[in-house]
Scaffold this active site. Sequence first.
Site, PDB file in Angstrom:
ATOM      1  N   SER A   1       0.795  -1.239   0.000  1.00  0.00           N
ATOM      2  CA  SER A   1       0.000   0.000   0.000  1.00  0.00           C
ATOM      3  C   SER A   1       0.821   1.279   0.000  1.00  0.00           C
ATOM      4  O   SER A   1       0.250   2.369  -0.140  1.00  0.00           O
ATOM      5  CB  SER A   1      -0.944   0.016   1.205  1.00  0.00           C
ATOM      6  OG  SER A   1      -2.063  -0.814   0.977  1.00  0.00           O
TER       7      SER A   1
ATOM      8  N   LYS B   1       0.239   3.870  -2.634  1.00  0.00           N
ATOM      9  CA  LYS B   1      -0.734   4.963  -2.558  1.00  0.00           C
ATOM     10  C   LYS B   1      -0.077   6.331  -2.408  1.00  0.00           C
ATOM     11  O   LYS B   1      -0.754   7.358  -2.536  1.00  0.00           O
ATOM     12  CB  LYS B   1      -1.718   4.708  -1.417  1.00  0.00           C
ATOM     13  CG  LYS B   1      -2.576   3.451  -1.602  1.00  0.00           C
ATOM     14  CD  LYS B   1      -3.586   3.306  -0.478  1.00  0.00           C
ATOM     15  CE  LYS B   1      -4.455   2.067  -0.639  1.00  0.00           C
ATOM     16  NZ  LYS B   1      -3.826   0.839  -0.123  1.00  0.00           N
TER      17      LYS B   1
ATOM     18  N   SER C   1      -5.837   3.644   4.530  1.00  0.00           N
ATOM     19  CA  SER C   1      -5.264   2.885   3.409  1.00  0.00           C
ATOM     20  C   SER C   1      -6.357   2.186   2.596  1.00  0.00           C
ATOM     21  O   SER C   1      -6.211   1.034   2.188  1.00  0.00           O
ATOM     22  CB  SER C   1      -4.251   1.853   3.914  1.00  0.00           C
ATOM     23  OG  SER C   1      -3.457   1.365   2.851  1.00  0.00           O
TER      24      SER C   1
ATOM     25  N   LYS D   1       3.081   6.728   4.797  1.00  0.00           N
ATOM     26  CA  LYS D   1       2.234   5.620   4.375  1.00  0.00           C
ATOM     27  C   LYS D   1       2.867   4.281   4.711  1.00  0.00           C
ATOM     28  O   LYS D   1       4.049   4.060   4.468  1.00  0.00           O
ATOM     29  CB  LYS D   1       1.997   5.708   2.863  1.00  0.00           C
ATOM     30  CG  LYS D   1       0.924   4.749   2.372  1.00  0.00           C
ATOM     31  CD  LYS D   1      -0.456   5.204   2.836  1.00  0.00           C
ATOM     32  CE  LYS D   1      -1.499   4.096   2.695  1.00  0.00           C
ATOM     33  NZ  LYS D   1      -1.333   3.030   3.687  1.00  0.00           N
TER      34      LYS D   1
END
Length: 391
Positions: A58, A61, A118, A223
């Site tokens: 993730s 992202k 997320s 993130k």
Amino acid sequence: MRKRILTAVCGVLCAAAVSASASAAQLGEVHAKSAILMTDTGQVLFEHNADAVHPPASVTKLMTMLLTIEAVDSGSASLDDWVTASAHAAEMGGSQIYLKEGERMTLDDMLKSIAVASANDAAVAVAEHLGGSEAHFVSMMNERAKQLGCKRTEFVNPNGLDTDGEQTKTTARDLALISQQLLRHPKILTYTSIWMDSVRNGSFGLANTNKMLKLYDGMVGLKTGYTSTAGYCISAAAQRDGMCLLAVVLGEPDKQSRNQDITAMLNYGFAEYTVVPIADGETLPEVAVELGTRGSVPVKLAEETPLLLKKTEAGSIRREIVCVQRTRAPVQAGDKLGEIIVTGSGGELARRALVAADSADKKQVPDIFRELLEYLLMKKSLLTAHFLTSM
């Protein structure tokens, strides 16, 4: 004519982007398959297999958020825009906010859901909204990565999930470059630093997947990511004492190792380095302007961004200001008139341009005639006064 001013050794100046990387031994064992520690200006302080290709899960992202915030800041999108979830977006698994086909949510809430929770479904919905289709948005992601200098990155979707045998691949260095660009949009930190929030008018809670926000002083994002094939990953940004550091790890075996490595890397950066301003309050010279509508122009640094030095080096730098004493009109604000040269024990560290802070137009003939007339009248007045006092 050039004027050279050399100050004594002092600890009050800036330093340059010195190439200085720590060894793994200085930080202890690094559990990550790939890692990098970088300043938000791009100076690398530590790296470990930073160019090895790995799936980022993730952390993908980051690019989705970058394209979103760039669209908002450029005016091509608004945080108040309504984003409608497609059937495809609604079918995403993993971390999600359980969008239903046809559900509408503002871009603001979608971005919040991506940054905090997320949300894979929100990432696809935003991609379709901004790109027209997920496929086109992915093309935009890959094109932006190339523009940023990412050499080994290939996105296959906007959320980092493995799909149809395809998997996003990147490197710790490339993710640091993307993170660095993202930090140029300060508004993104209002999302990545959220600990808990909600969407759907408070009916659906969000909790940040980045627990380092509570575990590390100064953490502001960015993130996290995890899949069974990617392992535990993170791009983390922290700010202290005027410094902003980025730490990226890929392929960690567990959350504890991820947190330990990030903590050790950031601690190393904050303990070993310091930000030193370029001019540090020094008075920069003024340059005389020949035949100008003003007699002189002040100079300033063309670029004010402070630089980073090891603390052990910060007290032994030298600064030399090389600047013209005079120049001829016209002068435009921004014209280069000199430079600052910074040196340390190992030689030259940096050069920064000194430029005109203001403009000075060239005198026209009527201006010169008027000044000449004023001079002659003043001269006559002085001679008359002298004659009268000598009688």
